[in-house]
Write an enzyme that holds these catalytic residues in place. Structure first.
Site, short mmCIF file in Angstrom:
data_model
loop_
_atom_site.label_atom_id
_atom_site.label_comp_id
_atom_site.label_asym_id
_atom_site.label_seq_id
_atom_site.Cartn_x
_atom_site.Cartn_y
_atom_site.Cartn_z
N ASP A 109 0.85 -1.19 0.00
CA ASP A 109 0.00 0.00 0.00
C ASP A 109 0.88 1.23 0.00
OD1 ASP A 109 -3.28 0.21 0.80
OD2 ASP A 109 -2.10 2.07 0.85
N ASP B 273 4.81 2.28 -3.69
CA ASP B 273 4.08 3.00 -4.74
C ASP B 273 4.10 2.10 -5.97
OD1 ASP B 273 3.24 4.55 -6.84
OD2 ASP B 273 4.37 6.33 -6.24
N VAL B 274 2.94 1.52 -6.27
CA VAL B 274 2.91 0.49 -7.32
C VAL B 274 3.10 1.07 -8.72
CG1 VAL B 274 1.62 -1.26 -6.05
CG2 VAL B 274 0.37 0.52 -7.29
N ASN C 50 -5.75 -4.88 -6.64
CA ASN C 50 -6.87 -4.13 -6.10
C ASN C 50 -6.64 -2.63 -6.08
OD1 ASN C 50 -9.20 -3.51 -4.20
ND2 ASN C 50 -7.44 -3.05 -2.91
N TYR D 65 -11.87 7.08 -14.92
CA TYR D 65 -12.01 5.86 -14.12
C TYR D 65 -12.56 4.72 -14.98
CZ TYR D 65 -13.49 2.72 -10.39
OH TYR D 65 -13.66 1.63 -9.59
N LYS E 30 -10.51 1.28 -16.04
CA LYS E 30 -10.94 -0.06 -15.61
C LYS E 30 -11.28 -0.93 -16.82
CE LYS E 30 -10.82 0.00 -11.01
NZ LYS E 30 -10.07 -0.98 -10.20
#
Ligand code: ZN
Length: 656
Positions: free
Chosen positions: A439, A459-460, A486, A553, A557
Site C-alpha cells: 500500500d 508506490d505500485v 486491487n 475511471y 478499468k
C-alpha cells in the site's frame, strides 16, 4: 547460561501441588535452551480421595498436544499411579495398547492423552519429575565420549541410561536400571542422545535441580573452551550477494514438488547462519537432530545446497533401508543450508517453517560446541527412522487436522491497507495463505502483527519499488502463488469537456499502468507456483455500465479488464488463471465518507439506506463480500475458469 526464573510472588499465584506444577513447567518452557515446541514433559503425584471415599495416588502428567510454556492445569492428564507404574512390569506393550491402558486409567475422561513418557514418570519414586532436552546436556551426549562427559559433569549424582526409543521400552529400561543405580545422592537421570530428568519433593526443588544440572553441563563446556562460540564475522555484503529472488522461488518450487503440496520457504540470512552454511565440513557435521523428537520437524538431514533431486534420492535410500511395512512420508527437506541463503526452512505454514528454523538454530550451536569436545555424533539413522515413523510422533503432527485451502501458498495484495484490499488480506490469511500486503499508506507496515503477514509501503506505479517489494516478499515466504490486483483511485466526478490530461494520466497510471507492471514483474514467480498461479483483478461495474463524469475511471478499468483477458490468453499455458471481479457500490471503503454517501443518496432522491441497497437484490455489498469471492476465485471450485468476469453488485439492471 541457564538461570532459575523462580519468583516467590509469581509462584504464589499458582496455589496447590498442581498449581506449582503448572508454574515451574511454564518456567522450563520459557527457556528455549531447555525445551523447544512441545518438547519435554513434567509430572506431579498427588493423593486424592475418590468417589468411594478411598485414597488414591494420582499421577498428573503433561498431556500430549500441550506446550510447557503455555500449559494450564487442564493440560495435565490425571492417571491412576498404580495402574500406570504396573505397566512397566509387562514384557512388552505396543503403542496403541499403551495409549489405551493409559487412557483407561485416567480419572477424567475428557483429559488429553497422557504423554508418551507417562509410564516413565510413574516409575520414578519422586513427587515432582521434570524432563527437558537441554541444549547443554545433548551437546555432551551426542558425542563419541558422551557417557564419559556426562560422568565428568555429574559424577554419581545422576543415573545414566543408554539410548532407547522413547515410550514403553524406555520406561521399562528405566524401571529396571534406576532403582539399581540410584542412591541418596541421586538428583537426576541422563538419557544419552535424548535429554535429562530431575526430581524433587517440591516443584521448586525439582525445577532448581534441573537448572543446576544444566548449569553443570554448561560449566563443563566452558572449562573445555566449548561454550563461547565467538562472534560471527559480519561478511561484507554487496547487493550482488543478495540471493536472486527467482532462484529462491525455483528452490521452493522444487521442494514443494518433492513434498506433493505447496510449502512456504522462509530464509534466515544473517552472519551466524551464513557462517554455519559456509563451513567446509558441513556435510560431515550436519548429521542429524540433537534429540530424536526434532526429527518430525526438521527431517533427519538438512539439504545442503540446492540439489533437491539428490536429497530425495538419498531420502528414498534411507527409507528403503529401514522401512518394514511403512508408507513413505513426503521426502522433501525441511531445513536447507545454503552458502547464499544461510538457513532456509520449509513448512506447510509459516509457523511450521519458523519452528524448524528455531530448532535448527539451537542445533547449529549444539553441533559447533560438540565439535570442540571431540565431535558431534547424532544417533544412527536406524534410531531416527524409528522416531520419524513412530505413529505416536506422527499423531502429534496429524493433530493439526486437514490443512486449510491455501496452506503453503503465498498471496500478494495491492491497496491492502483498507477496504477491499484489507478484506482480501484477511480472506486469504483465514484460508491459510501467507500474505504480502502493499500500500502507498505506510500504516500497512504495522497493520497486522503476525508472522504470516508482511506489510510493505510501496508506490505500485514505480517499477523499482515493485521489484524491491516482490524481492522482499520472496525472501520472506519463498514464492508467489496468488496475486490480487486491487489498488486503484476514483477521482472526483468531472465531465469530459473539463477533463485535464494530467488527471487522465494520473488515473491511468494507478489503475492501469501499475497493474501492467505488477503482472509483468510477477509473471516469472506465478509461473513457478506449485499449484498454478492465480490472478484476481478488481475491476468495476463501470466496465459494462459506465457513468457520466467518470470517463478516466471507467476507461482505465475497461482497459484493465482487457489487459486481464489478454493475460488469461497468454498465461494459460503457464498454468496461471486470470479472472476479473466487477464490484459496485461497496460503501465500506475509505472513499465513501458519511458526507459523500449522504450527498450521492440525495442526488438520486434516495435515503442513505435505500441508496446502499439500490440494486436488483436490494442487498448491501461489502468489502468482505468482494474479498471472499476473490479468495474463492483462487480456489479449486474455479480451477477450470480463466478469463472470466463476474459482477459483485447485488444485480445491476444495466449490467444484466
Ligand atoms: Zn524427551
Amino acid at each position: 547460561m541457564v538461570e532459575s526464573l523462580w519468583n516467590d510472588e509469581e509462584g504464589a499465584s499458582y496455589p496447590g501441588d498442581l498449581g506449582s506444577r503448572v508454574y515451574t513447567s511454564r518456567l522450563l518452557g520459557r527457556d528455549k535452551s531447555l525445551v523447544l515446541h512441545g518438547g519435554g514433559n513434567t509430572s506431579v503425584k498427588i493423593r486424592e480421595t475418590n468417589r468411594f471415599g478411598e485414597e488414591e495416588e494420582i499421577l498428573y502428567v503433561k498431556g500430549s498436544g500441550w506446550d510447557l510454556e503455555t500449559i494450564e492445569a487442564a493440560g495435565f492428564s490425571p492417571v491412576r499411579l498404580g495402574a500406570a507404574a504396573r505397566l512397566a512390569t509387562l514384557p512388552r506393550l505396543s503403542d496403541p495398547e499403551m495409549v489405551n491402558e493409559l487412557r483407561t486409567a485416567m480419572t477424567l475422561a475428557s483429559a488429553p492423552t497422557p504423554s508418551v513418557e507417562a509410564i516413565l514418570h510413574a516409575v520414578l519414586p519422586f513427587k515432582y519429575v521434570d524432563h527437558t532436552h537441554a541444549d547443554a546436556v545433548v551437546t555432551l551426549t551426542n558425542n563419541p565420549d558422551g557417557e564419559a562427559l556426562v560422568r565428568e559433569a555429574y559424577g554419581d549424582s545422576v543415573v545414566v541410561i543408554p539410548y532407547v526409543m522413547p515410550g514403553f521400552d524406555l520406561a521399562r529400561l528405566c524401571a529396571e536400571r534406576f532403582p539399581a543405580a540410584a542412591g541418596p545422592q541421586t538428583v537426576g537421570m541422563v538419557l544419552l542422545n535424548h535429554g535429562i530428568f530431575s526430581f524433587g519433593a517440591t516443584a521448586r526443588e525439582s525445577y532448581e535441580r534441573m537448572i543446576e544440572l544444566v548449569r553443570r553441563a554448561e560449566r563443563l563446556l566452558e572449562r573445555r573452551g566449548a561454550w563461547s562460540l565467538g562472534r560471527y564475522p559480519q561478511t561484507p555484503e554487496t547487493p550482488a550477494d543478495a540471493p536472486d529472488p527467482l532462484a529462491i522461488a525455483r528452490l521452493r518450487h522444487e521442494v514443494s514438488r518433492a513434498a506433493g503440496f505447496p510449502m512456504v520457504l522462509v530464509s534466515d540470512r544473517n552472519p551466524r547462519t551464513l557462517a554455519f552454511a559456509r563451513r567446509e565440513d558441513l556435510s560431515r557435521i550436519a548429521q542429524g537432530p540433537a534429540t530424536p523428537d526434532h526429527v518430525i520437524r526438521t527431517k533427519r538431514l538438512p539439504l545442503i545446497g540446492r540439489d533437491v533431486a539428490a536429497y530425495i534420492q538419498e531420502y528414498r535410500r534411507y527409507f528403503d533401508e529401514h522401512a518394514k511395512s511403512h508408507t513413505m512420508l513426503d521426502p522433501a527437506p525441511r531445513v536447507i543450508l545454503d552458502p547464499e541463503l544461510g538457513l532456509a526452512t520449509a513448512g506447510r505454514t509459516v509457523k511450521d517453517a519458523a519452528i524448524a528454523a528455531e530448532i535448527y538454530e539451537h542445533t547449529m550451536d549444539i553441533i559447533e560446541r560438540a565439535g570442540r569436545l571431540g565431535g558431534y555424533r547424532a544417533l544412527p539413522a536406524r534410531d531416527l527412522f524409528d522416531m520419524e515413523y513412530w505413529d505416536l510422533e506422527q499423531a502429534k503432527l496429524a493433530k493439526a487436522g486437514k490443512p486449510p485451502l491455501f496452506a503453503g501458498e503465498v498471496a500478494l495484495v495491492t491497496g491492502a491497507a483498507s477496504g477491499i484490499g484489507r478484506a482480501a488480506v484477511e480472506a486469504l490469511l483465514s484460508r491459510g495463505a501467507a500474505v504480502v500486503g502493499l500500500d502507498i499508506d505506510s500504516r500497512i507496515e504495522a497493520m497486522l502483527s503476525r508472522r504470516d503477514f508482511l506489510g510493505l509501503r510501496c508506490d505500485v506505479t514505480v517499477e523499482g519499488e515493485v521489484t524491491a517489494a516482490l524481492a522482499r516478499g520472496i525472501e520472506a515466504f519463498g514464492g508467489l502463488d496468488l496475486l490480487v490486483l486491487n489498488a486503484g483511485i476514483f477521482p472526483a466526478a468531472r465531465r469530459i469537456a473539463e477533463l485535464p490530461l494530467a488527471e487522465w494520466d494520473r488515473v491511468m497510471r494507478v489503475n492501469l499502468d501499475a497493474n501492467l507492471l505488477l503482472m509483468r514483474l510477477s509473471h516469472p514467480f506465478l509461473k513457478l507456483a506449485p499449484a498454478g498461479g492465480r490472478v484476481v483483478v478488481i475491476g468495476s461495474k463501470n466496465v459494462p455500465a459506465p457513468g457520466p463524469g467518470a470517463a478516466a475511471y471507467s476507461a482505465s478499468k475497461a482497459a484493465l479488464h482487457q489487459l486481464a483477458r489478454v493475460a488469461a490468453l497468454e498465461w494459460g499455458r503457464d498454468g496461471i488463471r486470470v479472472n476479473v471481479l466487477h464490484p459496485n457500490a461497496v460503501f465500506d471503503t475509505g472513499v465513501w465518507t458519511d458526507e459523500v454517501l449522504a450527498s450521492r443518496a440525495a442526488a438520486y432522491n434516495l435515503t442513505v439506506e435505500e441508496y446502499r441497497r439500490n440494486n436488483v437484490l436490494r442487498v448491501e455489498v461489502t468489502s468482505r463480500d468482494v474479498a471472499e469471492l476473490a479468495a474463492e476465485l483462487c480456489g479449486p471450485r474455479f480451477a477450470k475458469t480463466t478469463g472470466a468476469w463476474i459482477p459483485v453488485d447485488g444485480g445491476n439492471e444495466r449490467v444484466i
